[in-house]
Write a protein that holds these residues in place. Structure first.
Motif, mmCIF file in Angstrom:
data_model
loop_
_atom_site.group_PDB
_atom_site.id
_atom_site.type_symbol
_atom_site.label_atom_id
_atom_site.label_comp_id
_atom_site.label_asym_id
_atom_site.label_seq_id
_atom_site.Cartn_x
_atom_site.Cartn_y
_atom_site.Cartn_z
ATOM 1 N N ARG A 468 -8.522 62.814 25.303
ATOM 2 C CA ARG A 468 -7.258 62.364 25.915
ATOM 3 C C ARG A 468 -7.521 61.358 27.036
ATOM 4 N NH1 ARG A 468 -3.565 67.645 27.234
ATOM 5 N NH2 ARG A 468 -3.338 68.528 25.132
ATOM 6 N N LEU A 469 -8.534 61.649 27.867
ATOM 7 C CA LEU A 469 -8.826 60.773 29.007
ATOM 8 C C LEU A 469 -9.334 59.422 28.537
ATOM 9 C CD1 LEU A 469 -8.837 60.617 32.073
ATOM 10 C CD2 LEU A 469 -11.159 61.527 32.070
ATOM 11 N N GLU A 471 -8.673 57.981 25.712
ATOM 12 C CA GLU A 471 -7.537 57.275 25.123
ATOM 13 C C GLU A 471 -6.621 56.711 26.206
ATOM 14 O OE1 GLU A 471 -3.795 58.071 22.027
ATOM 15 O OE2 GLU A 471 -5.079 59.726 22.714
ATOM 16 N N PHE A 472 -6.453 57.465 27.300
ATOM 17 C CA PHE A 472 -5.627 56.989 28.410
ATOM 18 C C PHE A 472 -6.184 55.686 28.975
ATOM 19 C CE2 PHE A 472 -5.281 56.778 33.066
ATOM 20 C CZ PHE A 472 -3.910 56.676 33.207
ATOM 21 N N VAL A 508 -3.948 60.143 37.428
ATOM 22 C CA VAL A 508 -2.980 60.083 36.330
ATOM 23 C C VAL A 508 -3.664 60.440 35.011
ATOM 24 C CG1 VAL A 508 -1.295 58.659 35.116
ATOM 25 C CG2 VAL A 508 -1.708 58.300 37.560
ATOM 26 N N GLY A 509 -4.854 59.878 34.801
ATOM 27 C CA GLY A 509 -5.592 60.162 33.577
ATOM 28 C C GLY A 509 -5.952 61.628 33.441
ATOM 29 N N PHE A 511 -4.306 64.128 34.704
ATOM 30 C CA PHE A 511 -3.090 64.879 34.370
ATOM 31 C C PHE A 511 -2.830 64.803 32.865
ATOM 32 C CE2 PHE A 511 1.429 65.373 33.626
ATOM 33 C CZ PHE A 511 1.727 66.524 34.360
ATOM 34 N N VAL A 512 -2.992 63.597 32.312
ATOM 35 C CA VAL A 512 -2.806 63.433 30.867
ATOM 36 C C VAL A 512 -3.819 64.276 30.103
ATOM 37 C CG1 VAL A 512 -2.929 61.774 28.967
ATOM 38 C CG2 VAL A 512 -1.799 61.138 31.113
ATOM 39 N N ALA A 513 -5.045 64.344 30.619
ATOM 40 C CA ALA A 513 -6.103 65.070 29.920
ATOM 41 C C ALA A 513 -5.922 66.579 29.993
ATOM 42 C CB ALA A 513 -7.462 64.680 30.505
ATOM 43 N N GLU A 515 -2.990 68.419 31.130
ATOM 44 C CA GLU A 515 -1.666 69.044 31.127
ATOM 45 C C GLU A 515 -1.390 69.796 29.824
ATOM 46 O OE1 GLU A 515 1.287 68.223 29.412
ATOM 47 O OE2 GLU A 515 0.439 66.687 28.105
ATOM 48 N N GLY A 518 3.425 69.708 30.203
ATOM 49 C CA GLY A 518 3.845 69.011 31.413
ATOM 50 C C GLY A 518 3.356 69.615 32.704
#
Length: 691
Positions: A468-469, A471-472, A508-509, A511-513, A515, A518
């Motif tokens: 995920r990170l 890809e972010f 931010v990255g 959090f995306v990785a 979460e 949400g």
């Protein structure tokens, strides 16, 4: 002396002067030989003769005496490097410096005359003419600060430009230096500091000091106002404040050849032009292939320090547009280098020292695993004058006594201790770029997050934080002004400006990785498999953390630790809570964003440093492996209030200068020839800019 007088070419016709400039540029930047430059000059001369003979009422002043060779043209332009650069020669073993005028002295032997030194100063070659030529074994190109400053002040408008920083109350007058320090020095702590001129340290520098030392049984060192001037340095008619940077870099693409460069920058210059190549003085280029040790470095720097002491007391310079000479004083106020170079130039113990890790406070290295090592309210600051005192004491002792002083006091002799107003632990700053971006941000990303396994997947739950990170980061669209894209967490090598961008979006990255629905989950990250490199590295870091906790325990108790205490330490591991890590990284990112601002108020300094302290204390409580730079960053508050925003002291411009020198075309010759080529390239650039 063409360095101080207007160049003769400006009395010749502009067409002739243009030919001189083009021949010089062709040689300096396009690789033209002297023969090619002679052909250029001869062709222009013949063309001008033809034009004069076939055209009425045209007179090319100076044509009959026009220069036909490159050295003559450069002297006419006033860009002859021989008037700026001095080629000292040094012993390749002990680095004792010799003046080039002594190379052919009859009493100068080829073998170095220093005690217990067998270095060869020069080799002798017999020429076809029957004469002998001496070639120095190692050459040190040096530009005397006085000659560089004089050349600089002859630029139109430069003297006036150096006065632009002044505001109400800063006009030249007799006024004592300010004694207020810290936040007490600011009338309005909410008003932002834009540059070094707005910090309290700028107006605290004193003029007329002389460093005196007495050794009548008890050594005493002090800076005395011998003439009782009571004068603020920057309130002199022209009191220039200087900053230096010393750094080594690889000068060849193949092999190992470490070249050093000493830069000097005037802080009176407007910030927008201060660090341009033409505004920066390259004082010396230290020859490789190996770096000098402290004793050798002292011998090299002795001449520079002596010159700066003379300039501190003032000398008269010619100013463009003024008939009379003007007094100009120069004070060396800050040294901004990476940690190894800074410790070497200051004569301080290495950052790996257990008791003298930090020159500003007495925090030991094992406190890197304790929250108290990152809480400035718990620090016991060192007396900066004690370093100076024991450095002077070490100066005249034998090797055994010097070693004892170093082990007990953490300091060696450095020639910079001779400079009035210079204090080792104060004027040598914690350099922001290396400290924050290349160490702290990189360490948090590579070690605390990646190597510790905080991004390990849970395949059963289809949870892959690392993917995920990555890809972010791959999907971010950056502005075209971004030269190097920020690295992903798995990239192998990255530059400081990339880590600077990286930390701006890392929270931010993550959090995306991390979460789930949400929210950051309150779970522990799974451990790495035991047979992986990350698991081995993490186990090693945890072992270091436990060793530091044990040393802390031993330092605080006189009795032997109990078995229960030892078992508690052996059971310590890093906290793997994702929520705890994310909260700490969020506070760390906010702190870096505040402290890296182009302008910053004392209140914002307090807020940013407090957030940074809390983040580091949290990591220490969580059992994370931290490096000395995390402690050094806790002293940024004092540094910001004294020297201004990080833009005033970080080394991004000097690293760019190293890149400029590293791109020099050279023949890989050793003995200082390579470094002389770099020095000539730098000053040719400056001289062409002046033309």
């Amino acid at each position: 002396d063409l360095l101080f007088d207007e160049a003769p070419a400006f009395n010749e016709h502009s067409a002739i002067r243009n030919a001189y400039v083009r021949a010089h540029i062709a040689s300096a930047f396009k690789g033209a030989s002297q023969d090619v430059s002679r052909i250029i000059l001869d062709g222009v001369a013949r063309a001008l003769w033809y034009a004069r003979d076939h055209t009425q009422d045209i007179d090319y002043e100076g044509l009959d005496d026009m220069a036909r060779t490159l050295p003559t043209a450069e002297r006419r332009l006033g860009v002859n490097l021989a008037s700026i650069i001095t080629y000292l020669f040094v012993c390749p073993t002990c680095w004792q410096v010799h003046d080039p005028l002594t190379l052919y002295d009859e009493d100068l032997r080829a073998q170095c005359g220093e005690e217990d030194c067998e270095g060869i100063l020069y080799t002798t070659k017999l020429l076809a003419s029957g004469k002998s030529k001496r070639k120095p074994t190692k050459v040190l190109p040096y530009v005397a600060p006085r000659r560089a400053i004089q050349h600089w002040l002859l630029r139109p408008g430069k003297y006036q430009e150096l006065q632009q920083w002044r505001r109400d109350g800063d006009e030249p007058r007799q006024v004592p230096a300010t004694h207020a320090q810290g936040e007490n020095a600011f009338a309005d702590p909410s008003y932002p500091m834009h540059d070094m001129h707005d910090a309290w340290g700028w107006r605290a520098i004193r003029a007329g000091l002389q460093r005196v030392y007495y050794d009548n049984g008890q050594l005493r060192v002090s800076d005395d106002d011998v003439h009782n001037l009571q004068q603020r340095f920057v309130s002199l008619p022209c009191g220039l404040i200087w900053q230096i940077n010393l750094d080594w870099f690889q000068a060849v693409k193949r092999g190992n050849h470490s070249t050093g460069a000493l830069y000097m920058t005037c802080c009176n210059n407007p910030r927008g032009i201060r660090y341009l190549t033409e505004e920066t003085f390259l004082i010396m280029v230290l020859p490789g292939p190996n770096e000098p040790n402290l004793e050798q470095l002292n011998k090299i720097m002795a001449k520079f320090v002596s010159d700066m002491i003379e300039l501190y007391h003032g000398q008269e310079f010619r100013i463009y547009g003024h008939e009379d000479k003007h007094p100009v004083h120069s004070a060396l106020n800050s040294e901004v280098s990476d940690l190894p170079a800074s410790r070497k130039i200051e004569g301080l113990a290495s950052f790996s020292s257990k008791l003298f890790m930090c020159p500003q406070c007495d925090t030991p290295s094992y406190y890197l695993a304790d929250p108290r090592g990152f809480n400035p309210t718990d620090f016991r600051l060192r007396d900066a004058w004690r370093y100076v005192k024991y450095a002077f004491r070490s100066r005249s002792l034998d090797d055994d006594d010097r070693k004892e002083i170093f082990e007990r006091r953490g300091v060696h002799w450095s020639v910079f201790n001779l400079i009035p107003g210079w204090l080792t632990a104060v004027n040598s700053v914690v350099e922001f770029m290396h400290c924050v971006y290349l160490c702290m941000v990189r360490h948090v990303t590579k070690v605390i997050i990646l190597q510790s396994g905080m991004l390990n997947p849970v395949p059963r739950e289809d949870w892959y934080p690392l993917e995920r990170l990555d890809e972010f980061f791959s999907r971010i669209i950056w502005p075209v002004s971004v030269g190097r894209l920020p690295p992903s967490v798995t990239s192998s090598s990255s530059k400081a400006d990339q880590w600077r961008l990286h930390i701006s979006v890392l929270f931010v990255g993550l959090f995306v990785a991390w979460e789930i629905d949400g929210l950051i989950p309150d779970i522990d990250a799974p451990k790495s498999r035991a047979n992986t490199k990350h698991a081995a590295a993490h186990a090693k870091n945890e072992k270091v953390m436990r060793q530091r906790r044990l040393e802390t325990l031993l330092s605080e108790t006189e009795a032997q630790p109990t078995d229960e205490q030892l078992d508690d330490i052996d059971a310590l591991t890093m906290d793997r809570s994702i929520r705890h890590h994310y909260a700490t990284i969020l506070e760390f990112s906010a702190a870096i964003r505040i402290l890296s601002s182009r302008s910053i108020s004392p209140d914002e300094v307090e807020r940013g440093c407090a957030a940074l302290s809390r983040a580091c204390q949290n990591w220490a409580r969580m059992g994370c492996h931290l490096t000395p730079y995390f402690h050094f960053a806790q002293h940024l508050r004092r540094q910001f209030l004294q020297f201004g925003p990080c833009y005033a002291t970080w080394v991004f411009p000097y690293e760019r200068n190293n890149g400029f020198l590293g791109r020099t075309n050279h023949n890989n010759h050793k003995g200082g020839e390579l470094e002389c080529t770099m020095m000539r390239k730098w000053w040719k650039w400056v001289l062409v800019h002046d033309l």
